[in-house]
Design a protein around this motif. Structure first.
Motif, PDB file in Angstrom:
ATOM      1  N   ALA A 287       0.654  -1.163  -0.350  1.00  0.00           N
ATOM      2  CA  ALA A 287      -0.194   0.049   0.427  1.00  0.00           C
ATOM      3  C   ALA A 287       0.918   1.271  -0.086  1.00  0.00           C
ATOM      4  O   ALA A 287       0.572   2.042  -0.619  1.00  0.00           O
ATOM      5  N   LEU A 288       1.835   1.396   1.018  1.00  0.00           N
ATOM      6  CA  LEU A 288       2.471   2.581   0.785  1.00  0.00           C
ATOM      7  C   LEU A 288       3.849   2.762  -0.718  1.00  0.00           C
ATOM      8  O   LEU A 288       3.430   3.434  -0.902  1.00  0.00           O
ATOM      9  N   ALA A 289       4.125   1.810  -1.072  1.00  0.00           N
ATOM     10  CA  ALA A 289       4.581   1.901  -2.213  1.00  0.00           C
ATOM     11  C   ALA A 289       3.902   2.247  -3.260  1.00  0.00           C
ATOM     12  O   ALA A 289       4.298   3.107  -4.233  1.00  0.00           O
ATOM     13  N   LEU A 290       2.457   1.376  -3.763  1.00  0.00           N
ATOM     14  CA  LEU A 290       1.665   2.260  -4.611  1.00  0.00           C
ATOM     15  C   LEU A 290       1.573   3.593  -4.156  1.00  0.00           C
ATOM     16  O   LEU A 290       1.257   4.683  -5.092  1.00  0.00           O
ATOM     17  N   ALA A 291       0.922   4.124  -2.727  1.00  0.00           N
ATOM     18  CA  ALA A 291       0.348   5.359  -3.347  1.00  0.00           C
ATOM     19  C   ALA A 291       1.524   6.049  -3.365  1.00  0.00           C
ATOM     20  O   ALA A 291       1.154   7.577  -3.730  1.00  0.00           O
ATOM     21  N   THR A 292       3.029   5.769  -2.717  1.00  0.00           N
ATOM     22  CA  THR A 292       3.818   6.975  -3.177  1.00  0.00           C
ATOM     23  C   THR A 292       4.488   6.666  -4.547  1.00  0.00           C
ATOM     24  O   THR A 292       4.553   8.069  -5.101  1.00  0.00           O
ATOM     25  N   ARG A 293       3.795   5.956  -5.288  1.00  0.00           N
ATOM     26  CA  ARG A 293       4.249   5.810  -6.464  1.00  0.00           C
ATOM     27  C   ARG A 293       3.204   6.494  -7.493  1.00  0.00           C
ATOM     28  O   ARG A 293       3.266   7.509  -8.207  1.00  0.00           O
ATOM     29  N   ILE A 294       1.946   6.442  -6.835  1.00  0.00           N
ATOM     30  CA  ILE A 294       0.781   7.471  -7.933  1.00  0.00           C
ATOM     31  C   ILE A 294       0.473   8.675  -7.124  1.00  0.00           C
ATOM     32  O   ILE A 294      -0.555   9.707  -7.665  1.00  0.00           O
ATOM     33  N   GLY A 295       1.457   9.187  -6.411  1.00  0.00           N
ATOM     34  CA  GLY A 295       1.455  10.554  -5.535  1.00  0.00           C
ATOM     35  C   GLY A 295      -0.480  11.216  -4.962  1.00  0.00           C
ATOM     36  O   GLY A 295      -0.595  12.152  -5.217  1.00  0.00           O
ATOM     37  N   ALA A 296      -1.315   9.796  -4.163  1.00  0.00           N
ATOM     38  CA  ALA A 296      -1.837  10.213  -3.892  1.00  0.00           C
ATOM     39  C   ALA A 296      -1.224  10.005  -1.904  1.00  0.00           C
ATOM     40  O   ALA A 296      -2.084   9.452  -1.446  1.00  0.00           O
ATOM     41  N   PRO A 297      -1.382  11.619  -1.206  1.00  0.00           N
ATOM     42  CA  PRO A 297      -1.928  12.096  -0.121  1.00  0.00           C
ATOM     43  C   PRO A 297      -2.834  11.184   0.679  1.00  0.00           C
ATOM     44  O   PRO A 297      -2.539  10.671   1.609  1.00  0.00           O
ATOM     45  N   ARG A 298      -3.754  11.500   0.580  1.00  0.00           N
ATOM     46  CA  ARG A 298      -4.920  10.502   0.817  1.00  0.00           C
ATOM     47  C   ARG A 298      -4.804   8.760   1.600  1.00  0.00           C
ATOM     48  O   ARG A 298      -5.218   8.397   2.287  1.00  0.00           O
ATOM     49  N   CYS A 299      -4.725   8.609   0.166  1.00  0.00           N
ATOM     50  CA  CYS A 299      -3.897   6.993   0.267  1.00  0.00           C
ATOM     51  C   CYS A 299      -2.855   6.655   1.553  1.00  0.00           C
ATOM     52  O   CYS A 299      -2.705   6.118   1.897  1.00  0.00           O
ATOM     53  N   LEU A 300      -1.509   8.185   1.324  1.00  0.00           N
ATOM     54  CA  LEU A 300      -0.385   7.533   2.415  1.00  0.00           C
ATOM     55  C   LEU A 300      -1.002   7.775   3.776  1.00  0.00           C
ATOM     56  O   LEU A 300      -0.514   7.287   5.420  1.00  0.00           O
ATOM     57  N   ALA A 301      -1.546   8.728   3.826  1.00  0.00           N
ATOM     58  CA  ALA A 301      -2.559   8.605   5.517  1.00  0.00           C
ATOM     59  C   ALA A 301      -3.234   7.987   5.884  1.00  0.00           C
ATOM     60  O   ALA A 301      -2.626   7.669   6.821  1.00  0.00           O
ATOM     61  N   LEU A 302      -4.042   7.281   5.152  1.00  0.00           N
ATOM     62  CA  LEU A 302      -4.196   5.609   5.233  1.00  0.00           C
ATOM     63  C   LEU A 302      -3.254   4.982   5.493  1.00  0.00           C
ATOM     64  O   LEU A 302      -3.407   4.313   7.234  1.00  0.00           O
ATOM     65  N   VAL A 303      -1.930   4.318   4.960  1.00  0.00           N
ATOM     66  CA  VAL A 303      -0.963   4.152   5.689  1.00  0.00           C
ATOM     67  C   VAL A 303      -0.530   4.170   7.175  1.00  0.00           C
ATOM     68  O   VAL A 303       0.428   3.667   7.972  1.00  0.00           O
ATOM     69  N   HIS A 304      -0.254   5.796   7.266  1.00  0.00           N
ATOM     70  CA  HIS A 304       0.282   6.432   8.332  1.00  0.00           C
ATOM     71  C   HIS A 304      -0.521   5.706   9.689  1.00  0.00           C
ATOM     72  O   HIS A 304       0.589   5.862  10.260  1.00  0.00           O
ATOM     73  N   ASP A 305      -1.442   6.177   9.074  1.00  0.00           N
ATOM     74  CA  ASP A 305      -2.351   5.888  10.077  1.00  0.00           C
ATOM     75  C   ASP A 305      -1.968   4.089  10.562  1.00  0.00           C
ATOM     76  O   ASP A 305      -2.312   4.058  12.051  1.00  0.00           O
TER      77      ASP A 305
END
Length: 329
Positions: A287-305
């Motif tokens: 999830a982290l790798a994919l969210a980073t690749r597509i540049g989606a802060p909202r997805c990154l926030a989910l992983v950070h949580d």
């Protein structure tokens, strides 16, 4: 349109956009604003351009915010200053609602929630002006999704209840019921959640004479499975949730990268709830790798949580590395 608007688009997409812009004769806009009237061919082009921008892959669409804003500004200018009949007016208002909705999602994905809300308010007004009840329902569904995300599930349930009174297509009703089930699960209302989940599944499978509205045309069994699983997770049914989420992740096509990143974060959470650290680590890392690749802060926030839950297992192999990557992401 300054050249920076195009930075980040793929080569093929940039070529298509350049041809489209060059193909529009300046007389269309000049005549529309100069008193001759809005040309149907120009509206056709605006509709095609908006759909093309919205249909770009997530990793390209994130770079087209200025283009979407310019498209919406053009349509708004035509609505306020152009001359047109009722039919063309409905088309323009419907297009404005669609463009404003897409602009709202772009801001939402970037974590700009106030801006997203303003765009969705514009979309709601335009959908009302177009007399498109299904589109009104779709905009309300988006604002409800944001409300759930921001921790206001009761407000989301109210909006979705209103949206359901105007939605007729079975796919639209399935999506609205599923999102309302999420809202009910967030406040712990089991019976209301299960009731909406039970109604959503047959609605999604029901055939209809017309295709689903564009705002819910992507709705699939994968979405139903994962969001049902997320409901079960919120209600404490971890094993059942894990099975449903895994089912949905397996069904999701690779083209829906942003959705996959969100689903994988849900999957990681479900494994953490069950103490399955190795499986949670695999899903969270993906999830982290994919969210980073597509540049989606909202997805990154989910992983950070997920960080605090992973931190409780910091002695497990691979967890310190993931926590370090989360700290740097």
């Amino acid at each position: 349109m300054d050249r920076r608007s195009f930075v980040g688009c793929g080569v093929a997409s940039l070529a298509v956009l350049a041809v489209q812009w060059a193909a529009v004769e300046p007389r269309f806009l000049a005549s529309a604003l100069g008193g001759t009237g809005v040309d149907d061919g120009f509206v056709d082009w605006l509709e095609a351009g908006g759909n093309g921008l919205a249909g770009l892959p997530t990793e390209q669409r994130r770079h087209t915010g200025r283009l979407m804003d310019a498209q919406l500004a053009t349509v708004t200018q035509l609505i306020t200053r152009g001359r047109y009949g009722p039919r063309t007016g409905r088309r323009l208002h419907r297009l404005a609602a669609s463009l404003a909705t897409t602009c709202g999602w772009h801001r939402f994905d970037q974590g700009q929630h106030a801006d997203a809300g303003r765009y969705w308010e514009t979309a709601l007004q335009s959908a009302h002006a177009a007399g498109d009840r299904d589109l009104v329902a779709g905009v309300l569904a988006d604002t409800a999704y944001q409300a759930i995300w921001l921790g206001r599930p009761r407000a989301a349930a109210d909006r979705l209840g209103y949206a359901l009174t105007g939605a007729e297509h079975p796919t639209a009703r399935a999506l609205l019921l599923l999102r309302r089930a999420r809202a009910h699960a967030a406040v712990g209302d089991r019976s209301a959640c299960y009731r909406d989940l039970a109604a959503a599944e047959p609605a999604l499978g029901r055939s209809a004479a017309d295709p689903a509205p564009g705002w819910c045309g992507w709705m699939s069994p994968a979405d139903l499975a994962v969001d049902s699983g997320r409901c079960l997770l919120d209600l404490g049914r971890t094993a059942a949730a894990r099975a449903r989420i895994a089912e949905g992740v397996a069904l999701l096509p690779p083209s829906r990268a942003k959705t996959r990143a969100i689903f994988l974060s849900y999957q990681a959470r479900s494994h953490l709830h069950s103490g399955e650290v190795e499986q949670a680590l695999a899903a969270g890392t993906d999830a982290l790798a994919l969210a980073t690749r597509i540049g989606a802060p909202r997805c990154l926030a989910l992983v950070h949580d997920l960080g605090p839950a992973f931190a409780r297992h910091h002695r497990e192999p691979g967890v310190p590395e993931l926590l370090d990557r989360l700290a740097r992401a």
